[in-house]
Design a protein around this motif. Structure first.
Motif, PDB file in Angstrom:
ATOM      1  N   VAL A 100      24.450  12.286 -37.621  1.00 39.75           N
ATOM      2  CA  VAL A 100      25.397  11.168 -37.799  1.00 39.75           C
ATOM      3  C   VAL A 100      25.235  10.173 -36.652  1.00 39.75           C
ATOM      4  CG1 VAL A 100      27.820  10.566 -38.204  1.00 39.75           C
ATOM      5  CG2 VAL A 100      26.992  12.829 -38.869  1.00 39.75           C
ATOM      6  N   LEU A 101      25.076  10.704 -35.431  1.00 36.70           N
ATOM      7  CA  LEU A 101      24.857   9.823 -34.272  1.00 36.70           C
ATOM      8  C   LEU A 101      23.626   8.948 -34.499  1.00 36.70           C
ATOM      9  CD1 LEU A 101      25.571  12.378 -31.399  1.00 36.70           C
ATOM     10  CD2 LEU A 101      26.733  10.183 -31.639  1.00 36.70           C
ATOM     11  N   ASP A 102      22.548   9.564 -34.981  1.00 33.88           N
ATOM     12  CA  ASP A 102      21.315   8.803 -35.226  1.00 33.88           C
ATOM     13  C   ASP A 102      21.565   7.671 -36.211  1.00 33.88           C
ATOM     14  OD1 ASP A 102      19.846  10.404 -33.567  1.00 33.88           O
ATOM     15  OD2 ASP A 102      19.051  11.687 -35.163  1.00 33.88           O
ATOM     16  N   ALA A 103      22.269   7.993 -37.309  1.00 37.49           N
ATOM     17  CA  ALA A 103      22.489   6.976 -38.354  1.00 37.49           C
ATOM     18  C   ALA A 103      23.374   5.847 -37.843  1.00 37.49           C
ATOM     19  CB  ALA A 103      23.113   7.644 -39.589  1.00 37.49           C
ATOM     20  N   LEU A 104      24.421   6.189 -37.075  1.00 42.08           N
ATOM     21  CA  LEU A 104      25.309   5.141 -36.552  1.00 42.08           C
ATOM     22  C   LEU A 104      24.593   4.310 -35.490  1.00 42.08           C
ATOM     23  CD1 LEU A 104      28.648   7.173 -36.285  1.00 42.08           C
ATOM     24  CD2 LEU A 104      28.244   5.204 -37.784  1.00 42.08           C
ATOM     25  N   ASP A 105      23.733   4.988 -34.728  1.00 43.37           N
ATOM     26  CA  ASP A 105      22.953   4.297 -33.701  1.00 43.37           C
ATOM     27  C   ASP A 105      22.004   3.298 -34.382  1.00 43.37           C
ATOM     28  OD1 ASP A 105      22.427   3.939 -31.011  1.00 43.37           O
ATOM     29  OD2 ASP A 105      20.704   5.307 -31.030  1.00 43.37           O
ATOM     30  N   THR A 106      21.339   3.764 -35.436  1.00 42.30           N
ATOM     31  CA  THR A 106      20.422   2.889 -36.176  1.00 42.30           C
ATOM     32  C   THR A 106      21.180   1.724 -36.799  1.00 42.30           C
ATOM     33  OG1 THR A 106      19.067   4.797 -36.689  1.00 42.30           O
ATOM     34  CG2 THR A 106      18.715   2.856 -38.065  1.00 42.30           C
ATOM     35  N   ALA A 107      22.376   2.002 -37.306  1.00 43.23           N
ATOM     36  CA  ALA A 107      23.182   0.932 -37.918  1.00 43.23           C
ATOM     37  C   ALA A 107      23.688  -0.055 -36.866  1.00 43.23           C
ATOM     38  CB  ALA A 107      24.352   1.533 -38.690  1.00 43.23           C
ATOM     39  N   GLY A 108      23.651   0.360 -35.611  1.00 43.24           N
ATOM     40  CA  GLY A 108      24.008  -0.555 -34.513  1.00 43.24           C
ATOM     41  C   GLY A 108      25.496  -0.673 -34.241  1.00 43.24           C
ATOM     42  N   THR A 109      26.313   0.237 -34.815  1.00 44.83           N
ATOM     43  CA  THR A 109      27.763   0.111 -34.588  1.00 44.83           C
ATOM     44  C   THR A 109      28.276   1.045 -33.490  1.00 44.83           C
ATOM     45  OG1 THR A 109      28.214   1.753 -36.316  1.00 44.83           O
ATOM     46  CG2 THR A 109      28.237  -0.571 -36.987  1.00 44.83           C
ATOM     47  N   LEU A 110      27.508   2.086 -33.170  1.00 42.88           N
ATOM     48  CA  LEU A 110      28.024   3.162 -32.309  1.00 42.88           C
ATOM     49  C   LEU A 110      28.158   2.751 -30.847  1.00 42.88           C
ATOM     50  CD1 LEU A 110      28.801   6.183 -32.406  1.00 42.88           C
ATOM     51  CD2 LEU A 110      26.447   6.705 -31.745  1.00 42.88           C
ATOM     52  N   GLU A 111      29.340   3.011 -30.273  1.00 44.49           N
ATOM     53  CA  GLU A 111      29.573   2.735 -28.846  1.00 44.49           C
ATOM     54  C   GLU A 111      29.947   3.985 -28.067  1.00 44.49           C
ATOM     55  OE1 GLU A 111      32.663  -0.204 -28.857  1.00 44.49           O
ATOM     56  OE2 GLU A 111      31.416  -1.641 -29.920  1.00 44.49           O
ATOM     57  N   ARG A 112      30.550   4.956 -28.761  1.00 41.47           N
ATOM     58  CA  ARG A 112      31.151   6.061 -28.015  1.00 41.47           C
ATOM     59  C   ARG A 112      31.132   7.349 -28.833  1.00 41.47           C
ATOM     60  NH1 ARG A 112      37.216   4.805 -26.188  1.00 41.47           N
ATOM     61  NH2 ARG A 112      37.463   4.446 -28.416  1.00 41.47           N
ATOM     62  N   PHE A 113      30.863   8.472 -28.141  1.00 41.07           N
ATOM     63  CA  PHE A 113      30.948   9.794 -28.782  1.00 41.07           C
ATOM     64  C   PHE A 113      32.001  10.602 -28.050  1.00 41.07           C
ATOM     65  CE2 PHE A 113      29.134  14.272 -29.098  1.00 41.07           C
ATOM     66  CZ  PHE A 113      29.608  14.487 -30.382  1.00 41.07           C
ATOM     67  N   VAL A 114      32.903  11.212 -28.814  1.00 43.64           N
ATOM     68  CA  VAL A 114      34.002  11.983 -28.217  1.00 43.64           C
ATOM     69  C   VAL A 114      33.990  13.413 -28.765  1.00 43.64           C
ATOM     70  CG1 VAL A 114      36.520  12.082 -27.881  1.00 43.64           C
ATOM     71  CG2 VAL A 114      35.383   9.853 -28.094  1.00 43.64           C
ATOM     72  N   PRO A 115      33.270  14.327 -28.099  1.00 38.32           N
ATOM     73  CA  PRO A 115      33.322  15.726 -28.541  1.00 38.32           C
ATOM     74  C   PRO A 115      34.568  16.406 -27.969  1.00 38.32           C
ATOM     75  CG  PRO A 115      31.758  15.504 -26.722  1.00 38.32           C
ATOM     76  CD  PRO A 115      32.354  14.140 -26.953  1.00 38.32           C
ATOM     77  N   LEU A 116      35.265  17.187 -28.776  1.00 41.53           N
ATOM     78  CA  LEU A 116      36.451  17.930 -28.309  1.00 41.53           C
ATOM     79  C   LEU A 116      36.219  19.408 -28.578  1.00 41.53           C
ATOM     80  CD1 LEU A 116      40.191  17.095 -28.880  1.00 41.53           C
ATOM     81  CD2 LEU A 116      39.330  19.322 -29.552  1.00 41.53           C
ATOM     82  N   ASP A 117      36.459  20.249 -27.597  1.00 41.51           N
ATOM     83  CA  ASP A 117      36.265  21.686 -27.789  1.00 41.51           C
ATOM     84  C   ASP A 117      37.099  22.454 -26.768  1.00 41.51           C
ATOM     85  OD1 ASP A 117      33.770  23.221 -29.446  1.00 41.51           O
ATOM     86  OD2 ASP A 117      34.797  24.425 -27.933  1.00 41.51           O
ATOM     87  N   VAL A 118      37.491  23.690 -27.129  1.00 43.65           N
ATOM     88  CA  VAL A 118      38.219  24.542 -26.171  1.00 43.65           C
ATOM     89  C   VAL A 118      37.289  25.126 -25.119  1.00 43.65           C
ATOM     90  CG1 VAL A 118      40.268  25.374 -27.384  1.00 43.65           C
ATOM     91  CG2 VAL A 118      38.059  26.435 -27.847  1.00 43.65           C
ATOM     92  N   SER A 119      36.012  25.231 -25.442  1.00 45.57           N
ATOM     93  CA  SER A 119      35.079  25.906 -24.540  1.00 45.57           C
ATOM     94  C   SER A 119      34.460  24.882 -23.570  1.00 45.57           C
ATOM     95  CB  SER A 119      33.993  26.598 -25.364  1.00 45.57           C
ATOM     96  OG  SER A 119      33.023  27.132 -24.521  1.00 45.57           O
ATOM     97  N   GLU A 120      34.960  24.866 -22.345  1.00 48.91           N
ATOM     98  CA  GLU A 120      34.549  23.814 -21.400  1.00 48.91           C
ATOM     99  C   GLU A 120      33.061  23.862 -21.023  1.00 48.91           C
ATOM    100  OE1 GLU A 120      37.232  23.033 -18.216  1.00 48.91           O
ATOM    101  OE2 GLU A 120      35.815  21.699 -17.210  1.00 48.91           O
ATOM    102  N   PRO A 121      32.490  25.036 -20.717  1.00 47.08           N
ATOM    103  CA  PRO A 121      31.072  25.025 -20.324  1.00 47.08           C
ATOM    104  C   PRO A 121      30.163  24.494 -21.437  1.00 47.08           C
ATOM    105  CG  PRO A 121      32.077  27.183 -19.903  1.00 47.08           C
ATOM    106  CD  PRO A 121      33.077  26.380 -20.660  1.00 47.08           C
TER     107      PRO A 121
END
Ligand SMILES: C[S@@+](CC[C@H](N)C(=O)[O-])C[C@H]1O[C@@H](n2cnc3c(N)ncnc32)[C@H](O)[C@@H]1O
Length: 334
Positions: free
Chosen positions: A103-124
């Motif tokens: 999905v990141l690749d497709a949004l990057d190619t489309a030229g709209t992507l500015e930010r990725f926000v991963p959320l998870d309980v596992s910090e490492p």
């Protein structure tokens, strides 16, 4: 919210709730171990070792889920990018953030992507994947959030067009009531131009479902046993691995895989940090995780009850897995 650290070179920012989530987890653990069917909440599966074992599971031949999801994303990612035109991509329960790259690749190619926000309980795991994504996509900022998707949706950054992804059928690890609460909270969180992308595993042949959680190499068993080890170490508990037999079986009434253990004999487990003794009868189950399998109609109904409408439902060629695209408001032109 506090800014736990900023790693400048990779532009990774890690945010966390000021209220450490452990007390809430301990409270949930106390309740689940005293329930009629005893359960150790699945969050115990994902310490550092557990997250590594999960990665191994994704490479097992019988664990088809990530490969089928990847197959759908390879075909549909450009469409998803075109319809959502997202500038922020969020992934709930991001883990090692592998399939989301499509999905990141497709949004990057489309030229709209500015930010990725991963959320998870596992910090490492979160830190490692945030760094890897920042290195691979130098044009975007990565704002990782250490948090629980059932409690911390208010930590998600606002603004722009957001696509909130929940991949890997992680939503299937929640009970129907938890899914209803989460979908309702997500519906309230979405702004008019936001959308959800949900990956769900589908009901299929029982032998294939059970094979996916009973690999010959014993990796899945090691992963589930690790929850007992993690609880022993953090809760000063006395779970004895030898007294629990691993079991992962299909529950046709609920249409979920029931994953955990059976007590080999009657015995008690002392959990120092919670101040409780948990007694097991011989053959009594201890559930660690469910993995619900979906049908399109049921999923659409659950979404509708939360005020959401599935706009697109895509499956892989074999019909094993599905991706649902759910905009807050219908996309322009659709
Ligand atoms: C099945 S893995 C999926 C990982 C990744 N999204 C993928 O598709 O490969 C589930 C992930 O969700 C995380 N997780 C489980 N329960 C969570 C919770 N309540 N809040 C936040 N993350 C959670 C785990 O740490 C793990 O990384």
């Amino acid at each position: 919210m506090s800014r736990a650290s900023t790693e400048q070179r990779a532009r990774v920012e890690v945010l966390r709730n000021e209220h450490d989530g452990r007390p809430a987890l301990y409270e949930a653990t106390l309740r689940s171990l005293q329930a009629e069917v005893k359960e150790l909440p699945p969050v115990w599966l994902y310490d550092e070792r557990g997250s590594r074992l999960y990665e191994e599971i994704t490479r097992l031949p019988d664990y088809y889920l990530p490969r089928r999801e990847g197959e759908i994303l390879r075909v549909q990612a450009a469409t998803i990018a075109g319809r959502t035109q997202a500038s922020t991509l969020v992934e709930l329960g991001a883990g090692s953030a592998k399939n989301i790259r499509l999905v990141l690749d497709a949004l990057d190619t489309a030229g709209t992507l500015e930010r990725f926000v991963p959320l998870d309980v596992s910090e490492p795991t979160l830190r490692a994947s945030a760094r890897a994504i920042a290195a691979a996509y130098p044009r975007i900022s990565v704002e990782a959030i250490v948090g629980d998707f059932e409690r911390d949706l208010d930590l998600l950054p606002e603004g722009g067009r957001r696509l909130i992804a929940f991949l890997g059928s992680t939503i299937g690890n929640l009970y129907p009531e938890q899914r209803a609460t989460l979908l309702t909270a997500l519906a309230a969180e979405l702004a008019p131009s936001d959308a959800l992308l949900l990956g769900v595993d589908l009901v299929k042949d029982v032998a294939r479902l059970e094979a996916a959680y009973n690999d010959r190499e014993g990796v899945t068993e090691a992963f589930v046993r690790n929850a007992l080890t993690a609880a022993n170490s953090e809760l000063d508990a006395t779970f004895d691995q030898r007294l629990f037999v691993y079991e992962a079986r299909w529950d046709p009434a609920h249409e979920w895989m029931d994953i955990g253990f059976r007590a080999r004999q009657a015995h008690a487990v002392w959990i120092q940090r919670l101040g409780i003794d948990v007694t097991f009868q011989m053959d009594e189950p201890l559930r660690v995780e469910i993995s619900s399998k979906f049908r399109r109609e049921r999923f659409e109904l659950e979404a509708a009850r939360a005020g959401l409408q599935v706009e697109s439902w895509w499956t892989d060629r074999g019909g094993d897995f599905a991706l649902a695209l759910v905009p807050r408001d219908p996309f322009a032109g659709s």
